[in-house]
Write an enzyme that holds these catalytic residues in place. Structure first.
Site, PDB file in Angstrom:
ATOM      1  N   CYS A  70      -1.711   3.277  -9.276  1.00  0.00           N
ATOM      2  CA  CYS A  70      -1.819   2.143  -8.359  1.00  0.00           C
ATOM      3  C   CYS A  70      -0.608   2.086  -7.425  1.00  0.00           C
ATOM      4  O   CYS A  70       0.533   2.054  -7.887  1.00  0.00           O
ATOM      5  CB  CYS A  70      -1.909   0.835  -9.151  1.00  0.00           C
ATOM      6  SG  CYS A  70      -1.890  -0.640  -8.107  1.00  0.00           S
ATOM      7  N   CYS A  73       1.851  -1.152  -7.903  1.00  0.00           N
ATOM      8  CA  CYS A  73       2.699  -1.349  -9.077  1.00  0.00           C
ATOM      9  C   CYS A  73       4.122  -0.893  -8.744  1.00  0.00           C
ATOM     10  O   CYS A  73       4.324  -0.084  -7.825  1.00  0.00           O
ATOM     11  CB  CYS A  73       2.175  -0.541 -10.258  1.00  0.00           C
ATOM     12  SG  CYS A  73       0.658  -1.203 -10.996  1.00  0.00           S
ATOM     13  N   HIS A 116      -0.131  -5.442 -13.233  1.00  0.00           N
ATOM     14  CA  HIS A 116      -1.367  -4.881 -12.689  1.00  0.00           C
ATOM     15  C   HIS A 116      -2.608  -5.561 -13.259  1.00  0.00           C
ATOM     16  O   HIS A 116      -3.624  -5.704 -12.564  1.00  0.00           O
ATOM     17  CB  HIS A 116      -1.429  -3.378 -12.994  1.00  0.00           C
ATOM     18  CG  HIS A 116      -2.658  -2.698 -12.457  1.00  0.00           C
ATOM     19  ND1 HIS A 116      -2.741  -2.209 -11.169  1.00  0.00           N
ATOM     20  CD2 HIS A 116      -3.875  -2.436 -13.033  1.00  0.00           C
ATOM     21  CE1 HIS A 116      -3.934  -1.665 -10.973  1.00  0.00           C
ATOM     22  NE2 HIS A 116      -4.640  -1.801 -12.086  1.00  0.00           N
ATOM     23  N   ASN A 156      -8.634 -11.273  -0.982  1.00  0.00           N
ATOM     24  CA  ASN A 156      -9.937 -10.784  -1.413  1.00  0.00           C
ATOM     25  C   ASN A 156      -9.803 -10.431  -2.886  1.00  0.00           C
ATOM     26  O   ASN A 156      -8.909  -9.666  -3.254  1.00  0.00           O
ATOM     27  CB  ASN A 156     -10.350  -9.537  -0.638  1.00  0.00           C
ATOM     28  CG  ASN A 156     -10.532  -9.804   0.841  1.00  0.00           C
ATOM     29  OD1 ASN A 156     -10.917 -10.890   1.233  1.00  0.00           O
ATOM     30  ND2 ASN A 156     -10.261  -8.808   1.664  1.00  0.00           N
ATOM     31  N   HIS A 167      -4.997  -4.182  -8.182  1.00  0.00           N
ATOM     32  CA  HIS A 167      -3.777  -4.960  -8.413  1.00  0.00           C
ATOM     33  C   HIS A 167      -3.882  -6.323  -7.724  1.00  0.00           C
ATOM     34  O   HIS A 167      -4.381  -6.403  -6.592  1.00  0.00           O
ATOM     35  CB  HIS A 167      -2.575  -4.191  -7.861  1.00  0.00           C
ATOM     36  CG  HIS A 167      -1.262  -4.679  -8.340  1.00  0.00           C
ATOM     37  ND1 HIS A 167      -0.526  -4.027  -9.314  1.00  0.00           N
ATOM     38  CD2 HIS A 167      -0.520  -5.758  -7.983  1.00  0.00           C
ATOM     39  CE1 HIS A 167       0.593  -4.686  -9.531  1.00  0.00           C
ATOM     40  NE2 HIS A 167       0.618  -5.751  -8.732  1.00  0.00           N
ATOM     41  N   HIS A 169      -3.341  -8.929  -5.319  1.00  0.00           N
ATOM     42  CA  HIS A 169      -2.649  -8.933  -4.029  1.00  0.00           C
ATOM     43  C   HIS A 169      -3.504  -9.615  -2.981  1.00  0.00           C
ATOM     44  O   HIS A 169      -4.702  -9.837  -3.171  1.00  0.00           O
ATOM     45  CB  HIS A 169      -2.351  -7.496  -3.572  1.00  0.00           C
ATOM     46  CG  HIS A 169      -3.551  -6.734  -3.112  1.00  0.00           C
ATOM     47  ND1 HIS A 169      -4.532  -6.275  -3.974  1.00  0.00           N
ATOM     48  CD2 HIS A 169      -3.962  -6.361  -1.865  1.00  0.00           C
ATOM     49  CE1 HIS A 169      -5.476  -5.661  -3.293  1.00  0.00           C
ATOM     50  NE2 HIS A 169      -5.159  -5.695  -1.999  1.00  0.00           N
ATOM     51  N   GLN A 171      -3.503 -10.338   1.641  1.00  0.00           N
ATOM     52  CA  GLN A 171      -3.116  -9.721   2.912  1.00  0.00           C
ATOM     53  C   GLN A 171      -2.758 -10.804   3.936  1.00  0.00           C
ATOM     54  O   GLN A 171      -3.116 -11.972   3.766  1.00  0.00           O
ATOM     55  CB  GLN A 171      -4.252  -8.855   3.459  1.00  0.00           C
ATOM     56  CG  GLN A 171      -4.633  -7.701   2.533  1.00  0.00           C
ATOM     57  CD  GLN A 171      -5.745  -6.861   3.111  1.00  0.00           C
ATOM     58  OE1 GLN A 171      -5.580  -6.196   4.135  1.00  0.00           O
ATOM     59  NE2 GLN A 171      -6.900  -6.875   2.465  1.00  0.00           N
TER      60      GLN A 171
END
Length: 352
Positions: A70, A73, A116, A156, A167, A169, A171
């Site tokens: 990933c 990470c 993660h 999302n 992971h 996250h 934007q």
């Protein structure tokens, strides 16, 4: 909060946001990366009057890598990622495969935690508060770029939404124009202001929702409700009770209370369909006033806009998704399978 700005090997900016003021961030990106080359351009549709981004370079972006590869990470030993350090609280960096770049805006990735296997709903209130600080800081910084007119922070979550990295996250998109959805809101605000002799549409909507049966969660400074004309099966709008145009103007009391309210809302979303169901896929989207000129919206200024977050899932029932078919995709007329009042009742039932 401590903020540390540095650069990745290809020149992209990376920023650490730490809870502790004594944290030192001096790790170097050791990857042999070449400068990122993008093909982003914005094209305006003459028939609809809106804009789209063309970004063909995104076809080669990272797609569902195994967990031990990933890129979000922390770096560990010989396993090098987008984050050079071996740990982090919250980190933001320029997207390697941006939809918008250069004169066409900017795209950033926000990593909520180094864990993660976690999710935003698993964060502590302190961690969620740090994410809010990061969103606010990036809104401020990006708003000063000459090419940026509107800043959009969003998450999302889930493969069903189209997420390609598991992971936790989100934007941030910094657009070089006012987005079509925001423009629609501003036109309605302008029309309402003219028809009522200066009254604010967002205030009227909030007053109506507070008095109705679709309120899901209410605190001293925030209210969450399923809107009267919800587009999605389960859709919640979260508003600060005092109208502000953006995250920068959010008061300290509302800022302090936000993590508790938002985490509870996300945890309820994960309980909508029962404990045996996979985590609920969702989109969480902050709506902020544009920073550009608003002359096209007669009589409207930034303070007429109301900061709010819209949270919705495309899952309509256990094991079934809401698809945007002919009416939705072809004519932008949504058809909701669930009465908003029933959705609100369900979200009240699953309170922790």
């Amino acid at each position: 909060m401590k903020k540390t700005s540095t650069s990745l090997a290809d020149g992209r900016e990376l920023i650490y946001y730490d809870l502790r003021d004594d944290t030192v961030r001096d790790a170097v990106d050791k990857r042999p990366l070449e400068r990122t080359v993008t093909t982003s351009e914005v094209r305006r549709d003459p028939l609809l009057g809106d804009s789209i981004a063309v970004a063909s370079h995104r076809q080669g972006r990272t797609y569902h890598p195994p967990a031990d590869e990933c890129p979000l990470c922390p770096s560990q030993g010989d396993r090098l990622s987008e984050i050079p350090d071996s740990s982090y609280d919250v980190v933001v960096f320029e997207n390697r495969f941006p939809s918008l770049a250069g004169d066409s805006g900017r795209c950033e990735v926000v990593c909520f935690t180094s864990d993660h296997n976690s999710s935003f709903a698993d964060l502590t209130e302190e961690q969620a508060g740090l994410v809010l600080e990061a969103w606010t800081d990036r809104t401020s910084e990006l708003s000063h770029l000459p090419s940026v007119e509107q800043v959009f922070c969003f998450e999302n979550r889930g493969a069903e939404i189209g997420v390609t990295l598991g992971h936790p996250h989100g934007q941030i998109y910094a657009y070089p124009f006012t987005t079509p959805r925001t423009a629609l809101m501003l036109r309605q605000v302008a029309q309402h202001k003219e028809m009522t002799g200066g009254q604010n549409l967002f205030d009227a909507v909030l007053e109506r929702e507070l008095a109705d049966e679709r309120v899901v969660l209410e605190s001293e400074h925030w209210v969450a409700f399923v809107p009267y004309a919800a587009h999605w099966p389960y859709e919640v709008h979260l508003y600060p009770k005092r109208r502000v145009p953006d995250l920068l103007a959010l008061g300290e009391e509302a800022r302090t209370e936000f993590p508790q309210v938002y985490l509870e809302l996300l945890r309820r979303f994960d309980r909508i369909f029962g404990e045996s169901e996979p985590p609920t896929p969702y989109i969480a989207a902050w709506h902020q006033a544009p920073f550009g000129a608003l002359e096209e919206f007669d009589g409207v200024n930034r303070d007429d806009f109301a900061l709010h977050l819209e949270l919705f899932t495309i899952r309509r029932t256990s094991g079934k998704l809401k698809f945007l078919a002919g009416s939705e995709s072809g004519m932008s007329v949504f058809i909701n399978d669930i009465r908003p009042e029933a959705a609100a009742e369900r979200l009240r039932e699953v309170a922790s």
